[in-house]
Scaffold this motif. Sequence first.
Motif, short mmCIF file in Angstrom:
data_model
loop_
_atom_site.label_atom_id
_atom_site.label_comp_id
_atom_site.label_asym_id
_atom_site.label_seq_id
_atom_site.Cartn_x
_atom_site.Cartn_y
_atom_site.Cartn_z
N VAL A 136 0.87 -1.18 0.00
CA VAL A 136 0.00 0.00 0.00
C VAL A 136 0.90 1.23 0.00
N VAL A 137 0.75 2.06 -1.01
CA VAL A 137 1.55 3.27 -1.13
C VAL A 137 0.62 4.48 -1.11
N LEU A 138 0.80 5.34 -0.12
CA LEU A 138 -0.03 6.53 0.03
C LEU A 138 0.85 7.76 -0.15
N LEU A 139 0.53 8.55 -1.17
CA LEU A 139 1.36 9.69 -1.55
C LEU A 139 0.70 11.01 -1.19
N ARG A 140 1.52 12.01 -0.99
CA ARG A 140 1.07 13.38 -0.80
C ARG A 140 1.69 14.23 -1.89
N SER A 141 1.03 15.32 -2.26
CA SER A 141 1.53 16.14 -3.36
C SER A 141 2.83 16.85 -3.02
N GLY A 142 3.09 17.03 -1.76
CA GLY A 142 4.33 17.65 -1.29
C GLY A 142 4.58 17.21 0.13
N ALA A 143 5.74 17.52 0.66
CA ALA A 143 6.09 17.06 2.00
C ALA A 143 5.37 17.87 3.06
N ALA A 144 4.85 17.17 4.09
CA ALA A 144 4.37 17.79 5.32
C ALA A 144 5.38 17.48 6.41
N THR A 145 5.48 18.35 7.39
CA THR A 145 6.53 18.21 8.40
C THR A 145 5.95 18.21 9.81
N ALA A 146 6.31 17.19 10.59
CA ALA A 146 5.95 17.12 12.00
C ALA A 146 6.77 16.01 12.64
N ARG A 147 6.67 15.89 13.94
CA ARG A 147 7.50 14.91 14.66
C ARG A 147 6.89 13.51 14.68
N TYR A 148 5.55 13.42 14.73
CA TYR A 148 4.92 12.13 14.94
C TYR A 148 4.11 11.70 13.71
N LEU A 149 4.17 10.41 13.43
CA LEU A 149 3.40 9.80 12.33
C LEU A 149 2.54 8.70 12.90
N LEU A 150 1.26 8.72 12.59
CA LEU A 150 0.33 7.67 13.01
C LEU A 150 -0.22 7.00 11.77
N VAL A 151 -0.08 5.68 11.72
CA VAL A 151 -0.58 4.89 10.59
C VAL A 151 -1.64 3.93 11.11
N ASP A 152 -2.81 3.96 10.48
CA ASP A 152 -3.93 3.09 10.85
C ASP A 152 -4.33 2.25 9.65
N VAL A 153 -4.50 0.96 9.89
CA VAL A 153 -4.93 0.03 8.85
C VAL A 153 -6.08 -0.79 9.39
N ALA A 154 -7.06 -1.06 8.55
CA ALA A 154 -8.19 -1.87 8.98
C ALA A 154 -8.60 -2.81 7.85
N ASP A 155 -8.92 -4.05 8.22
CA ASP A 155 -9.46 -5.03 7.28
C ASP A 155 -10.33 -5.99 8.06
N ALA A 156 -11.63 -5.76 8.03
CA ALA A 156 -12.56 -6.55 8.84
C ALA A 156 -12.60 -8.01 8.42
N SER A 157 -12.10 -8.33 7.24
CA SER A 157 -12.15 -9.72 6.77
C SER A 157 -11.02 -10.57 7.35
N LEU A 158 -10.07 -9.94 8.04
CA LEU A 158 -8.90 -10.67 8.53
C LEU A 158 -8.94 -10.86 10.04
N PRO A 159 -8.54 -12.05 10.52
CA PRO A 159 -8.40 -12.24 11.97
C PRO A 159 -7.15 -11.58 12.53
#
Length: 685
Positions: free
Chosen positions: A530-553
Amino acid sequence: MPGAFLYDERVRDAVALTALTPTAAGMPAANLRDPQPRLRARFTGGVASVLIDFGAATPVEAVALISTNLGASATARWRLGTLEALVEAAPLVGLDFLSATPSAMTGWTGTRGGAGTGEATLFNAAGDLAVAAGSEWRIAHDPATLTRLGLLVEPARTNGVRNPRAEGAVAGNPGTAPTNWAIGGTNGIAAQIAGTGTENGMPYVAVRFTGTVPSGTGSGNIWFETTTAIAGLNGDSFAHSYFAKLEAVAAGGIATHQAGIAELTSTATSVRQGFENQAVPGTGRLAAQRAVQVMTLSGGATVARIRPFAAFNFNAGTHDVTIRLALPQVELGTFPTMPILPAAGAPAAATRAVDGGSLTVAVSGAATLHVEQVTTATAATGFVGHVSLDNGSNLDSIQLRVTAASTTSVSLAHRVVRSNATQFQQTVARATGVATRGTIAAATNDAAVAENGTLLGSSASVVMPPLNRLNITSGERQVFYRAIRVYAARFTNGQAIALSATGSSLDTTAIAHDTGAVPASTGDEANGNVVLLRSGAATARYLLVDVADASLPAIDIGILAAGPLWRLARGMAYGVREGRMILDQRDRNPLTGAEFVVPALANPRFAAFTLPALSRAEATDAHRDLVRRLGAARDALWIPETADSRAETNRRAIWGAVNQPGEEAAAVRGSFPLLNRAFRIVERL
């Protein structure tokens, strides 16, 4: 559009990587930083959340999840910002009375404590009246809609009606009225006891009114007490209430319905009667039909007693109507509270003690107090209660103090008090029945107050009080607390505003970027990438990544990569080759010609291409940096076209080695202004 490289990958060298959702034993979140994609992290359940602390403000333009088991229904999201914007603060005490918080809160000392002679009541989740134990906190519901209202806190009150249970009634014509009650009619209307029963947890008596009104108006009356039982003086205010429901109509019908209080002398002589019009009872739930009359006695100095009653009025004609009546109550005050009942079989005026209680807490140096409430009724003036963090009294406290402005509005004072001296205070007026969220964040010389999403004010001159107790005091009001939370830290102003606006401490104004939850658009053909792109760089100290797939245990992720992109100024040359390196084996027996197939676990994708027109700046800056950082030991993400759809990007983007061992990884000057470089990248599995 031209392609891009994610080579300056920042997750691997981040200060911390923390799983916010559970991981499986032996497959920790730390595996997300291992260079081998098949050494995966496993998140149990269908949700995975990972927080990255880069240690300092860091540019992020792309986030990639490499080698996952995500499918067609999966979603992904990344957010970049401050810690306060991304992670919900954990309260030291967190009481959410609109969810599953039990009515008996562990560790609390309740002040009602069964001290009264009457039973405290509430409407439960089914909309039925229930009796609360002496020290039980009451989690109440709306008896009509069954909506959960929260923690009910009320003042001490006495029900002057001695027999609210309608005990002693006997059906007949006229039958026997409940003990201390009386029934009757005027102008052609007669009353009789039609029966007794229980509805919605409330004992009732059914009164039948029959007869013919020749002209004008006839009435059927129910007197809930004798003429001498309830004391009352001129100027006293009483709240009179009861429940009434239409049981049956055989003829005619009720024209109007009134609740009344008769003012009497000490010798039971009537001085005056006060009426308040009520809705004509319907056939709906008994618990949802409460008649309420609030009246201030004005009959003069001779008034010494009162007698409450209900009047059902009929126009000219023949009538046969049966009404159910339950739980009459008369209490000194300007609003009715929940029904107060004496013990069954022992009619008497009954008192319910005041609600309230305290809990020992450990707070030192800084604190945030958050209160969500609805004040449904209040006295006209004076102190009517608070929630406070204190040191055993109000003299040292952080408190949300409520004083009455009128019977229809309250003044909410958010304040910090040290040694009985107010250090900081912000006040706002709100109508009764309106939900409010108030947040007080305080530390030494640093305090702020927010209410309903607005910063009311702040102070840089505050002496913090010692704090060791969370306390709830009712005062003369009826309130439903929706949430009470204590945090052992001084929230930022942004957090305080957010908490008072939404009930969440997440300060969304401090988010540098948020993709929102978007379809992952991946599967086996993309190796789950899964590749998620942004049009330009955003800057901050913390990154939070959330993924969900209800079909998976469980969700498996091989590598989490994030960082800035090298976006190429020009595209690839013709002759690009994209496909798979076939690792499957087919052996043929030279004697029989039979074939023996040995399938590979996977046939990795590859891309072979040339960048024919690198500028001198690209060659000496980005390309040189790419070669230096990666060598042949580290991998990068190659994205052939940044304008591709997410699904196509996932299918074409390759995570693998950009430089090969022994290779002269160099840009070649093919013309005076431009350089070129050929690449062959094979997916790392």
